[in-house]
Scaffold this active site. Structure first.
Site, PDB file in Angstrom:
ATOM      1  N   CYS A 313       0.794  -1.230   0.000  1.00  0.00           N
ATOM      2  CA  CYS A 313       0.000   0.000   0.000  1.00  0.00           C
ATOM      3  C   CYS A 313       0.827   1.282   0.000  1.00  0.00           C
ATOM      4  O   CYS A 313       0.511   2.225  -0.730  1.00  0.00           O
ATOM      5  CB  CYS A 313      -0.985  -0.008   1.172  1.00  0.00           C
ATOM      6  SG  CYS A 313      -0.227   0.075   2.816  1.00  0.00           S
ATOM      7  N   HIS A 372      -3.147   1.154   6.670  1.00  0.00           N
ATOM      8  CA  HIS A 372      -3.299   1.181   5.211  1.00  0.00           C
ATOM      9  C   HIS A 372      -3.078   2.613   4.745  1.00  0.00           C
ATOM     10  O   HIS A 372      -3.589   3.560   5.342  1.00  0.00           O
ATOM     11  CB  HIS A 372      -4.689   0.701   4.792  1.00  0.00           C
ATOM     12  CG  HIS A 372      -4.914   0.776   3.304  1.00  0.00           C
ATOM     13  ND1 HIS A 372      -4.108   0.130   2.395  1.00  0.00           N
ATOM     14  CD2 HIS A 372      -5.855   1.446   2.565  1.00  0.00           C
ATOM     15  CE1 HIS A 372      -4.541   0.384   1.173  1.00  0.00           C
ATOM     16  NE2 HIS A 372      -5.594   1.179   1.245  1.00  0.00           N
ATOM     17  N   ASP A 395      -7.340   5.945  -3.932  1.00  0.00           N
ATOM     18  CA  ASP A 395      -6.555   4.800  -3.467  1.00  0.00           C
ATOM     19  C   ASP A 395      -6.233   3.910  -4.656  1.00  0.00           C
ATOM     20  O   ASP A 395      -7.137   3.488  -5.387  1.00  0.00           O
ATOM     21  CB  ASP A 395      -7.357   4.027  -2.418  1.00  0.00           C
ATOM     22  CG  ASP A 395      -6.522   2.994  -1.666  1.00  0.00           C
ATOM     23  OD1 ASP A 395      -5.391   2.718  -2.103  1.00  0.00           O
ATOM     24  OD2 ASP A 395      -7.011   2.478  -0.649  1.00  0.00           O
ATOM     25  N   ASN A 435     -14.874   3.256   9.630  1.00  0.00           N
ATOM     26  CA  ASN A 435     -16.034   3.384  10.504  1.00  0.00           C
ATOM     27  C   ASN A 435     -16.752   2.074  10.820  1.00  0.00           C
ATOM     28  O   ASN A 435     -17.627   2.058  11.684  1.00  0.00           O
ATOM     29  CB  ASN A 435     -17.067   4.333   9.872  1.00  0.00           C
ATOM     30  CG  ASN A 435     -16.694   5.790  10.050  1.00  0.00           C
ATOM     31  OD1 ASN A 435     -16.263   6.199  11.117  1.00  0.00           O
ATOM     32  ND2 ASN A 435     -16.832   6.569   8.992  1.00  0.00           N
ATOM     33  N   ASP A 437     -18.169  -1.361  12.190  1.00  0.00           N
ATOM     34  CA  ASP A 437     -18.093  -2.126  13.436  1.00  0.00           C
ATOM     35  C   ASP A 437     -17.513  -3.496  13.138  1.00  0.00           C
ATOM     36  O   ASP A 437     -17.773  -4.084  12.081  1.00  0.00           O
ATOM     37  CB  ASP A 437     -19.485  -2.287  14.052  1.00  0.00           C
ATOM     38  CG  ASP A 437     -20.050  -0.979  14.576  1.00  0.00           C
ATOM     39  OD1 ASP A 437     -19.280  -0.006  14.679  1.00  0.00           O
ATOM     40  OD2 ASP A 437     -21.260  -0.933  14.870  1.00  0.00           O
ATOM     41  N   GLU A 484     -16.951   9.267  18.791  1.00  0.00           N
ATOM     42  CA  GLU A 484     -17.756   8.049  18.776  1.00  0.00           C
ATOM     43  C   GLU A 484     -19.239   8.285  19.022  1.00  0.00           C
ATOM     44  O   GLU A 484     -20.081   7.661  18.413  1.00  0.00           O
ATOM     45  CB  GLU A 484     -17.206   7.040  19.795  1.00  0.00           C
ATOM     46  CG  GLU A 484     -15.926   6.365  19.334  1.00  0.00           C
ATOM     47  CD  GLU A 484     -16.081   5.627  18.012  1.00  0.00           C
ATOM     48  OE1 GLU A 484     -17.124   5.003  17.808  1.00  0.00           O
ATOM     49  OE2 GLU A 484     -15.168   5.712  17.170  1.00  0.00           O
TER      50      GLU A 484
END
Length: 562
Positions: A313, A372, A395, A435, A437, A484
């Site tokens: 990367c 990354h 990217d 982001n 979970d 959060e």
């Protein structure tokens, strides 16, 4: 007679677009007019003795003096000066002279690959502006201003004297070639940056630092971007040629950035770098051995567009940063610590454990990298609401396909923060990287799974980039995500809470077949489907139509469910 390509005439076969800056098609030195009866000339025709591109003076004015290239390099929508020397004094009331600029092998006025600027008695408006600044003896000083959205690349120059009988051109001369780049100094350019300190860092700085390691143990490596080194500019243009990027699109910053993202990797084309995440680098160079971009880009060019082995990367990001800065686009490398890879597109990172508590590699498709690296470019996005201009994620590490190619972005950082994921390009994937979970599932010997743990704070721990005019890093996490508590509201808006929703929104789509044979310009489409809300309250229904003919048509509607 030389004629620029006329694309709107009768077509035989498929319409093609010139896609090479290297290949040439040049006009004849003399072009006679048809059906013209010779007559005695009223004045002696001009003859061009020399054309001086004033490379040193112009490069200084255009902030391109650092390029180790003998040719003139200018930035679009900024005037540059050239001096034409004739065999007698120039008379702007009697003499008719045009300056022609060409790029590629199919010069075409309609596509911006054939540009004419008139000086003298004939005046015409064109894509570029030209003016006579002054005359001295037999010399004429001319100012040329390339259009604010003109094609980026290497142009050829011809000075043409027009008489009643025909046109007399200067011969092909590589010394009068020049490059046009994006212009972050000009407000009319999409890549304009207002602060000089930012331009110095994100356009003109040819060295940098890329961060890696762990979020609580950050390490770094120096990287030589080397965008001004000899041969690098030509190598960057070769990348576009090798990827067959039409010249027509090379003035569009959004399109060029998106193409660059795909062309840095060789996953589905002959891109610059081959990715390798194994421990076997025997047929190439280990990613950790690279210290800069020039040796990679120059090797790629020397080998005729053969992909270079190997990269991970930070190497992809470092070379893409060079490519972007070299062409005049403000860019920087960003590192995301604890970066998720959402293979399934559900905005969650699903980790399935086997009976013994270990990760089931055969059933777990998602993954989390300790870090990354990707790039950001600074630009205006006329295709989005104004607040979503600014820094955009791009990217080039091959992770998922986008419009059929391994690429990602550009997508607005502000839109990612707001959870507005319907805008182009690839916002959902980037949002999940920082982001999502992490949901752990326990599986039994029969293949049944149940959720045993949900970690809502592990992914996207920290995002950093090199600080302006410093070797320290800037924590830019707050530009991507809310704290959060507020982030949870964004996730709730997107249907990410509860972890039972099979798709990102609380609806069930009843799929149906839909085929359209032909879409006429200006026409309308109507598509009907059925949705079944699963819970009451205010909902946001988002639709995105994306195919080879209709690209990224999006809209959204708020509805209230009783």
């Amino acid at each position: 007679m030389f004629q620029p390509t006329q694309p709107w005439g009768p077509l035989h076969g498929r319409l093609t677009f010139a896609s090479s800056n290297t290949e040439e098609s040049n006009p004849p030195e003399y072009e006679a007019f048809e059906d013209v009866t010779p007559r005695a000339p009223t004045t002696r025709a001009l003859s061009v003795l020399s054309v001086d591109m004033r490379a040193m003076d112009n490069k200084k004015a255009h902030n391109t003096s650092s390029y180790k290239n003998t040719s003139l390099i200018v930035r679009r929508n900024k005037e540059f000066i050239l001096i034409i020397r004739f065999d007698r004094p120039f008379n702007n009331q009697q003499d008719n002279v045009q300056i022609e600029f060409m790029i590629g092998n199919s010069p075409d006025e309609n596509r911006g690959t054939y540009i004419t600027v008139f000086i003298g008695k004939e005046k015409r408006d064109g894509r570029w502006n030209g003016r006579v600044i002054g005359t001295q003896g037999n010399g004429v000083t001319v100012g040329i201003t390339p259009g604010a959205s003109c094609i980026i690349g290497r142009f050829r120059t011809f000075v043409t004297v027009i008489t009643d009988l025909g046109k007399q051109r200067t011969p092909r001369n590589p010394d009068t070639d020049f490059y046009v780049l994006f212009n972050p100094w000009d407000p009319a350019d999409l890549v304009y940056v207002s602060r000089d300190t930012d331009r110095q860092e994100y356009v003109l700085n040819d060295v940098g630092i890329i961060y890696n390691g762990e979020f609580n143990n950050i390490s770094s490596r120096s990287w030589n971007y080397g965008q001004f080194e000899e041969g690098v500019l030509d190598a960057c243009l070769l990348v576009l040629d090798a990827g067959k990027v039409p010249l027509l699109y090379r003035g569009n910053a959004i399109e060029l950035i998106r193409q660059g993202s795909a062309l840095m990797n060789s996953q589905d084309d002959n891109g610059v770098l081959v990715g390798n995440w194994s421990s076997d680098y025997s047929i190439g160079t280990a990613p950790t051995a690279w210290t800069g971009s020039p040796e990679i880009l120059l090797k790629y060019a020397k080998d005729g567009g053969l992909p270079v082995c190997f990269a991970q990367c930070w190497v992809f990001a470092g070379v893409l940063n060079t490519f972007l800065r070299c062409l005049g686009i403000p860019a920087r490398v960003v590192t995301n610590f604890a970066s998720a890879h959402d293979n399934t597109g559900n905005l969650k990172t699903d980790i399935i454990l086997d009976e013994n508590g270990g990760v089931s590699r055969s059933r777990t498709r998602d993954s989390i990298w300790n870090y990354h690296s990707w790039n950001e470019v600074y630009m205006r996005r006329p295709d989005l609401p104004e607040k979503y201009s600014g820094w955009q994620v791009v990217d080039s590490t091959p992770q998922e396909t986008s419009d059929g190619l391994y690429r990602c972005g550009p997508t607005s950082v502000n839109a990612i923060k707001d959870g507005e994921l319907s805008y182009p390009f690839d916002a959902r994937f980037v949002f999940a990287e920082l982001n999502s979970d992490v949901i752990y599932y326990q599986s039994d010997k029969y293949g049944n799974t149940k959720i045993i743990q949900v970690d809502t704070t592990y992914v996207g721990k920290l995002l950093v980039t090199k600080r302006v005019n410093s070797n320290a890093y800037d924590d830019i996490t707050s530009t991507y995500k809310y704290p959060e508590g507020k982030l949870h509201l964004v996730q709730k808006h997107l249907g990410m809470d509860g972890h039972t929703c099979p798709i990102p929104f609380p609806v069930i789509l009843q799929p149906s077949s839909w085929r359209v044979r032909q879409i006429a310009p200006g026409g309308t489409l109507q598509y009907t489907d059925t949705i079944t809300p699963q819970s009451p309250g205010k909902k946001v229904l988002m639709a995105c139509l994306d195919c080879a003919t209709v690209r990224q048509v999006t809209n959204q509607l708020e509805i209230f469910v009783q």
